[in-house]
Design an enzyme around this catalytic site. Structure first.
Site, mmCIF file in Angstrom:
data_model
loop_
_atom_site.group_PDB
_atom_site.id
_atom_site.type_symbol
_atom_site.label_atom_id
_atom_site.label_comp_id
_atom_site.label_asym_id
_atom_site.label_seq_id
_atom_site.Cartn_x
_atom_site.Cartn_y
_atom_site.Cartn_z
ATOM 1 N N THR A 275 76.167 0.547 157.419
ATOM 2 C CA THR A 275 77.330 -0.274 157.077
ATOM 3 C C THR A 275 77.179 -1.653 157.701
ATOM 4 O O THR A 275 76.640 -1.778 158.802
ATOM 5 C CB THR A 275 78.612 0.444 157.561
ATOM 6 O OG1 THR A 275 78.666 1.713 156.898
ATOM 7 C CG2 THR A 275 79.863 -0.345 157.251
ATOM 8 N N TYR B 6 70.415 9.083 170.293
ATOM 9 C CA TYR B 6 71.494 8.801 169.336
ATOM 10 C C TYR B 6 71.646 9.956 168.342
ATOM 11 O O TYR B 6 72.741 10.518 168.209
ATOM 12 C CB TYR B 6 71.169 7.505 168.597
ATOM 13 C CG TYR B 6 72.239 7.050 167.625
ATOM 14 C CD1 TYR B 6 73.435 6.503 168.083
ATOM 15 C CD2 TYR B 6 72.048 7.145 166.250
ATOM 16 C CE1 TYR B 6 74.410 6.060 167.196
ATOM 17 C CE2 TYR B 6 73.014 6.700 165.360
ATOM 18 C CZ TYR B 6 74.191 6.159 165.831
ATOM 19 O OH TYR B 6 75.152 5.726 164.949
ATOM 20 N N PHE C 139 82.077 -3.554 165.920
ATOM 21 C CA PHE C 139 82.059 -4.027 164.529
ATOM 22 C C PHE C 139 83.055 -3.237 163.657
ATOM 23 O O PHE C 139 84.061 -3.789 163.176
ATOM 24 C CB PHE C 139 80.600 -3.931 164.031
ATOM 25 C CG PHE C 139 80.421 -3.828 162.560
ATOM 26 C CD1 PHE C 139 81.064 -4.712 161.692
ATOM 27 C CD2 PHE C 139 79.584 -2.848 162.019
ATOM 28 C CE1 PHE C 139 80.879 -4.619 160.317
ATOM 29 C CE2 PHE C 139 79.397 -2.751 160.654
ATOM 30 C CZ PHE C 139 80.052 -3.631 159.799
HETATM 31 P P1 NAD Z 1 79.273 -1.222 167.663
HETATM 32 O O1 NAD Z 1 78.180 -1.160 168.664
HETATM 33 O O2 NAD Z 1 79.660 -2.548 167.125
HETATM 34 O O3 NAD Z 1 80.598 -0.547 168.228
HETATM 35 C C1 NAD Z 1 80.572 0.482 169.190
HETATM 36 C C2 NAD Z 1 81.693 0.198 170.189
HETATM 37 O O4 NAD Z 1 81.717 1.255 171.159
HETATM 38 C C3 NAD Z 1 81.493 -1.101 170.968
HETATM 39 O O5 NAD Z 1 82.680 -1.849 170.975
HETATM 40 C C4 NAD Z 1 81.093 -0.637 172.360
HETATM 41 O O6 NAD Z 1 81.438 -1.573 173.367
HETATM 42 C C5 NAD Z 1 81.855 0.662 172.453
HETATM 43 N N1 NAD Z 1 81.273 1.583 173.442
HETATM 44 C C6 NAD Z 1 79.977 1.944 173.582
HETATM 45 N N2 NAD Z 1 79.849 2.804 174.608
HETATM 46 C C7 NAD Z 1 81.109 2.993 175.109
HETATM 47 C C8 NAD Z 1 81.632 3.759 176.183
HETATM 48 N N3 NAD Z 1 80.833 4.528 176.950
HETATM 49 N N4 NAD Z 1 82.964 3.707 176.426
HETATM 50 C C9 NAD Z 1 83.776 2.927 175.674
HETATM 51 N N5 NAD Z 1 83.335 2.167 174.643
HETATM 52 C C10 NAD Z 1 82.010 2.211 174.373
HETATM 53 O O7 NAD Z 1 78.852 -0.241 166.484
HETATM 54 P P2 NAD Z 1 79.546 0.049 165.081
HETATM 55 O O8 NAD Z 1 78.537 -0.239 164.037
HETATM 56 O O9 NAD Z 1 80.892 -0.546 164.995
HETATM 57 O O10 NAD Z 1 79.666 1.637 165.163
HETATM 58 C C11 NAD Z 1 80.898 2.290 165.434
HETATM 59 C C12 NAD Z 1 80.696 3.797 165.309
HETATM 60 O O11 NAD Z 1 80.258 4.118 163.977
HETATM 61 C C13 NAD Z 1 79.614 4.327 166.257
HETATM 62 O O12 NAD Z 1 80.023 5.568 166.784
HETATM 63 C C14 NAD Z 1 78.409 4.508 165.362
HETATM 64 O O13 NAD Z 1 77.564 5.535 165.815
HETATM 65 C C15 NAD Z 1 79.062 4.865 164.033
HETATM 66 N N6 NAD Z 1 78.183 4.542 162.901
HETATM 67 C C16 NAD Z 1 77.968 3.229 162.540
HETATM 68 C C17 NAD Z 1 77.099 2.959 161.478
HETATM 69 C C18 NAD Z 1 76.830 1.553 161.010
HETATM 70 O O14 NAD Z 1 76.044 1.372 160.080
HETATM 71 N N7 NAD Z 1 77.450 0.535 161.552
HETATM 72 C C19 NAD Z 1 76.463 4.002 160.802
HETATM 73 C C20 NAD Z 1 76.699 5.300 161.226
HETATM 74 C C21 NAD Z 1 77.579 5.570 162.258
#
Ligand code: NAD
Ligand code: UDP
Length: 322
Positions: free
Chosen positions: A175, A145, A13
């Site tokens: 987000t 996590y 995302f």
């Molecule tokens: P998401 O799940 O859409 O994206 C995570 C991506 O990481 C995915 O494309 C997934 O395929 C990839 N991934 C997972 N494990 C992997 C691995 N072992 N090797 C390679 N790729 C891998 O989530 P997001 O919401 O886009 O989050 C992105 C980052 O932001 C994450 O690290 C998350 O912890 C952090 N984050 C997001 C939020 C939120 O509200 N969306 C809040 C706090 C932190």
């Protein structure tokens, strides 16, 4: 100046928005992703761009490439996804971070890490400033996590202290926006999908717990502002604050109960026949969450521009189209 950037988790995302933003600015972008929760659909429009490369790879395994900047986003982020394979989640957080930092050390790349408000756990200080150490269960179902992300911050800090690496961290608060996985179980995607398909709107607990919701464009703007700052300026700013590490909260301080979110979602989808129902609260679900964004606004001159009502409308439009 054109830079070469690597985004781990760039098919997810947030990563897909960041990849598009960097390409729009004229940079070269490589996305490394194992497609665990991400999807190629998020990056289809980017695949034809000659400055874009996709690398199917698991971040827990070492990788190589010469980049100016590495953005570490790889990690499942929704409770349903990160609890599906908890050992993989904590490995991804820790080993993935380690592989990013090792590559950065060898290639002198600047590193950006996506940390999270989850490192504050179920906070007993409200709103949460960066100086708060958190209230986190080490042995619960969310710990893979929360503790994985805390360990990743520790690893970043030790690479900064020991090797003088240029690492910048943002603690992201909830987000949302287009490209969220429709089945990822997070509250905004759940409520919109339920309302659009006339299914019950599932409020966990009594719906009085709060969250602060940030539209994805505001986050991407903050990430880019932070990464563009010269290292000397970053170091001087945090030293002036008595902080040894460059870490800031980024989120929208507008705080809503989950019930208010359900009501606003239904107001924006007036044709929905969905009704609100109450289900058990998941274990260790934080009761309140709201960022203190003083540091981000002082350092970056940043504040969120998109209120929940407007961001929700854009997100509903997206989910109607997929
Ligand atoms: P998401 O799940 O859409 O994206 C995570 C991506 O990481 C995915 O494309 C997934 O395929 C990839 N991934 C997972 N494990 C992997 C691995 N072992 N090797 C390679 N790729 C891998 O989530 P997001 O919401 O886009 O989050 C992105 C980052 O932001 C994450 O690290 C998350 O912890 C952090 N984050 C997001 C939020 C939120 O509200 N969306 C809040 C706090 C932190
Ligand atoms: N939540 C809810 N119904 C849902 C999904 C989530 O009431 O269908 C609640 C959840 O219990 C939490 C809040 O909404 O209190 C935010 O949940 P989410 O999974 O989006 O994010 P996080 O808990 O990681 O902040």
């Amino acid at each position: 100046m054109t830079t070469k950037s690597l985004i781990t988790g760039g098919a997810g995302f947030i990563g897909s928005h960041l990849a598009k933003c960097l390409l729009d600015e004229g940079h070269e972008v490589t996305v490394l992703d194992n497609l665990f929760t991400g999807t190629k659909a998020n990056i289809y429009p980017l695949l034809d761009n000659p400055r874009f490369t996709f690398m199917l790879h698991d971040v827990t395994q070492p990788f190589w490439g010469q980049f100016d900047e590495i953005y570490n986003l790889a990690c499942p982020a929704s409770p349903i996804h990160y609890q599906r394979n908890p050992v993989e989640t904590i490995k991804t957080s820790f080993l993935g971070m380690m592989n990013v930092l090792e590559l950065a050390l060898k290639t002198k790349a600047r590193v950006f890490h996506t940390s999270t408000s989850e490192i504050y756990g179920d906070p007993n200080i409200h709103p949460q400033p960066e100086s708060y150490w958190g209230n986190v269960n080490t042995i619960g179902t969310r710990s893979c996590y929360d503790e994985g992300k805390r360990a990743a911050e520790t690893l970043c800090s030790d690479y900064v202290r020991e090797y003088g690496l240029d690492v910048r961290m943002i603690r992201i608060f909830n987000t949302y926006g287009p490209h969220m996985h429709p089945q990822d179980g997070r509250v905004i995607s759940n409520f919109i999908m339920q309302a659009l398909h006339n299914r019950d709107i599932t409020l966990y607990g009594d719906g009085s717990q709060t969250r602060s919701f940030q539209y994805v464009d505001d986050l991407i703007r903050a990430i880019r502002l932070f990464m563009r700052l010269p290292l000397e300026k970053v170091r001087a700013f945090f030293a002036g604050k008595g902080m040894s590490m460059p870490v800031i909260n980024v989120g929208n301080p507008g705080e809503y109960t989950i019930r208010q979110l359900a009501e606003e979602t239904l107001r924006q989808i007036p044709e929905s026949a969905s009704k609100m129902v109450f289900e058990p609260l998941p274990k260790d679900d934080p009761k309140r969450r709201k960022p203190d964004i003083t540091l981000a606004s002082e350092l970056l001159g940043w504040s969120p521009a998109i209120p929940l009502r407007e961001g929700l409308a854009k997100t509903i439009d997206y989910f109607r189209s997929v």
